[in-house]
Motif scaffolding. Structure first.
Motif, PDB file in Angstrom:
ATOM      1  N   VAL A   3       0.813  -1.244   0.059  1.00  0.00           N
ATOM      2  CA  VAL A   3       0.121  -0.004  -0.087  1.00  0.00           C
ATOM      3  C   VAL A   3       0.957   1.284  -0.145  1.00  0.00           C
ATOM      4  O   VAL A   3       1.530   1.477   0.774  1.00  0.00           O
ATOM      5  CB  VAL A   3      -0.840  -0.132   1.214  1.00  0.00           C
ATOM      6  N   TYR A   4       0.747   2.185  -1.117  1.00  0.00           N
ATOM      7  CA  TYR A   4       1.713   3.088  -1.281  1.00  0.00           C
ATOM      8  C   TYR A   4       0.826   4.412  -1.037  1.00  0.00           C
ATOM      9  O   TYR A   4      -0.034   4.687  -1.921  1.00  0.00           O
ATOM     10  CB  TYR A   4       2.518   3.208  -2.517  1.00  0.00           C
ATOM     11  N   THR A   5       1.202   5.141  -0.070  1.00  0.00           N
ATOM     12  CA  THR A   5       0.499   6.261   0.163  1.00  0.00           C
ATOM     13  C   THR A   5       1.085   7.770  -0.064  1.00  0.00           C
ATOM     14  O   THR A   5       0.474   8.869   0.065  1.00  0.00           O
ATOM     15  CB  THR A   5       0.245   6.336   1.785  1.00  0.00           C
ATOM     16  N   GLY A   6       2.237   7.395  -0.819  1.00  0.00           N
ATOM     17  CA  GLY A   6       2.694   8.923  -1.197  1.00  0.00           C
ATOM     18  C   GLY A   6       3.967   9.332  -0.439  1.00  0.00           C
ATOM     19  O   GLY A   6       3.707   9.122   1.048  1.00  0.00           O
ATOM     20  N   ILE A  66      -1.376  14.349   9.190  1.00  0.00           N
ATOM     21  CA  ILE A  66      -1.275  12.863   9.019  1.00  0.00           C
ATOM     22  C   ILE A  66      -2.656  12.357   9.341  1.00  0.00           C
ATOM     23  O   ILE A  66      -3.386  12.651  10.277  1.00  0.00           O
ATOM     24  CB  ILE A  66      -0.130  12.638  10.302  1.00  0.00           C
ATOM     25  N   GLY A  67      -3.012  11.391   8.430  1.00  0.00           N
ATOM     26  CA  GLY A  67      -4.110  10.626   8.384  1.00  0.00           C
ATOM     27  C   GLY A  67      -4.259   9.493   7.430  1.00  0.00           C
ATOM     28  O   GLY A  67      -3.553   9.182   6.562  1.00  0.00           O
ATOM     29  N   ARG A  68      -5.416   8.756   7.329  1.00  0.00           N
ATOM     30  CA  ARG A  68      -5.827   7.896   6.311  1.00  0.00           C
ATOM     31  C   ARG A  68      -6.773   8.576   5.454  1.00  0.00           C
ATOM     32  O   ARG A  68      -6.919   7.574   4.324  1.00  0.00           O
ATOM     33  CB  ARG A  68      -6.391   6.654   7.054  1.00  0.00           C
ATOM     34  N   GLY A  69      -7.130   9.888   5.414  1.00  0.00           N
ATOM     35  CA  GLY A  69      -8.194  10.260   4.414  1.00  0.00           C
ATOM     36  C   GLY A  69      -7.215  10.675   3.250  1.00  0.00           C
ATOM     37  O   GLY A  69      -6.129  11.077   3.165  1.00  0.00           O
ATOM     38  N   SER A  85      -1.800  15.063   3.949  1.00  0.00           N
ATOM     39  CA  SER A  85      -0.490  15.162   3.412  1.00  0.00           C
ATOM     40  C   SER A  85       0.305  13.724   3.521  1.00  0.00           C
ATOM     41  O   SER A  85       1.097  13.427   2.497  1.00  0.00           O
ATOM     42  CB  SER A  85       0.305  16.348   3.764  1.00  0.00           C
ATOM     43  N   LEU A  86       0.391  13.281   4.819  1.00  0.00           N
ATOM     44  CA  LEU A  86       0.983  11.899   5.080  1.00  0.00           C
ATOM     45  C   LEU A  86      -0.061  10.938   5.209  1.00  0.00           C
ATOM     46  O   LEU A  86      -0.644  11.016   6.320  1.00  0.00           O
ATOM     47  CB  LEU A  86       1.895  12.155   6.233  1.00  0.00           C
ATOM     48  N   ARG A  87      -0.240  10.201   4.394  1.00  0.00           N
ATOM     49  CA  ARG A  87      -1.439   9.267   4.443  1.00  0.00           C
ATOM     50  C   ARG A  87      -0.871   7.828   4.769  1.00  0.00           C
ATOM     51  O   ARG A  87       0.033   7.207   4.511  1.00  0.00           O
ATOM     52  CB  ARG A  87      -2.126   8.983   3.073  1.00  0.00           C
ATOM     53  N   LEU A  88      -1.688   7.418   5.751  1.00  0.00           N
ATOM     54  CA  LEU A  88      -1.489   6.224   6.589  1.00  0.00           C
ATOM     55  C   LEU A  88      -2.563   5.071   6.129  1.00  0.00           C
ATOM     56  O   LEU A  88      -3.643   5.318   6.235  1.00  0.00           O
ATOM     57  CB  LEU A  88      -1.589   6.300   8.026  1.00  0.00           C
ATOM     58  N   ALA A  89      -2.051   3.915   5.882  1.00  0.00           N
ATOM     59  CA  ALA A  89      -3.033   2.774   5.694  1.00  0.00           C
ATOM     60  C   ALA A  89      -3.075   2.057   7.023  1.00  0.00           C
ATOM     61  O   ALA A  89      -2.816   0.970   7.169  1.00  0.00           O
ATOM     62  CB  ALA A  89      -2.249   2.035   4.717  1.00  0.00           C
TER      63      ALA A  89
END
Length: 223
Positions: free
Chosen positions: A121-124, A154-157, A161-165
């Motif tokens: 899972v690549y979140t960028g 930071i979050g999963r939405g 900017s920093l997306r977490l799976a």
């Protein structure tokens, strides 16, 4: 017609049967796509609301001889594999972060006719470990997220900017404000809270080496 059958049909029309000659007696693109589908099934994460998250980045390693043989068609094949995988994921009703990406590389440890598929899972925001980026957050598996001046959500939405799976993270979980000298971490009213060095926080100034826990994701603050 399923994703595998559509994929085969597109390959036939793309290079007028060249793929059949290239892969005769060795690995075939359909086998690769089948393995990618298996990776998606095996690497599911359950998100809030009953949604299922699957990998969006697939790395295909081919044996040296197969990789050389495929080289003229690698870009076209990667694109077709990505499109077919996206169709398959959509048919299953699964979710992914952004676009599905396929990369074809050389696997020097593989014998001719063998291949390896790895998925993530690549979140960028990932950069090569070890590169200098000043202030950054580093995950337990070594992914680096450089922090630019200003605010980093930071979050999963999708707006983060920093997306977490991470199903334990809120869509907008926390914010890091960096002014070039000082980094300030603020919890954004998340459901599970933000923890720094074992203590739940509302707002805290980050220091080198601080360990941040968001959901089940551990991030280390590095300078």
């Amino acid at each position: 017609m399923g994703a595998l059958q559509r994929f085969e049909k597109r390959l036939e029309g793309m290079v007028e049967g060249t793929f059949a000659k290239v892969f005769k007696g060795v690995v075939h693109p359909v086998e690769i796509l089948n393995a990618m589908q298996g990776e998606a099934q095996a690497n599911q994460s359950h998100m809030t609301g009953g949604r299922i998250l699957v990998p969006n980045r697939y790395l295909i390693a081919l044996a040296p001889a197969d990789h050389s043989r495929l080289a003229p068609f690698a870009a076209a094949l990667a694109q077709e594999l990505a499109q077919s995988q996206a169709e398959y994921v959509g048919e299953q009703g699964w979710a992914v972060y952004g676009d599905i990406v396929v990369e074809i590389t050389r696997g020097d440890d593989l014998a001719t006719g063998l291949f390896r598929v790895s998925a993530q899972v690549y979140t960028g925001g990932e950069v090569t470990p070890g590169e200098g980026h000043g202030v950054r957050l580093v995950t337990e598996d070594g992914q680096n997220y450089p922090l630019a001046e200003g605010a980093t959500i930071i979050g999963r939405g999708e707006q983060a900017s920093l997306r977490l799976a991470d199903v334990g993270a809120s869509r907008q979980h926390a914010r890091v404000d960096y002014d070039g000298h000082r980094a300030l971490l603020t919890d954004l009213g998340s459901a599970n809270g933000s923890v720094v060095n074992g203590r739940r926080i509302d707002t805290v100034i980050l220091h080198p080496g601080d360990e941040i826990l968001i959901g089940s994701t551990r991030l280390s603050f590095r300078v």
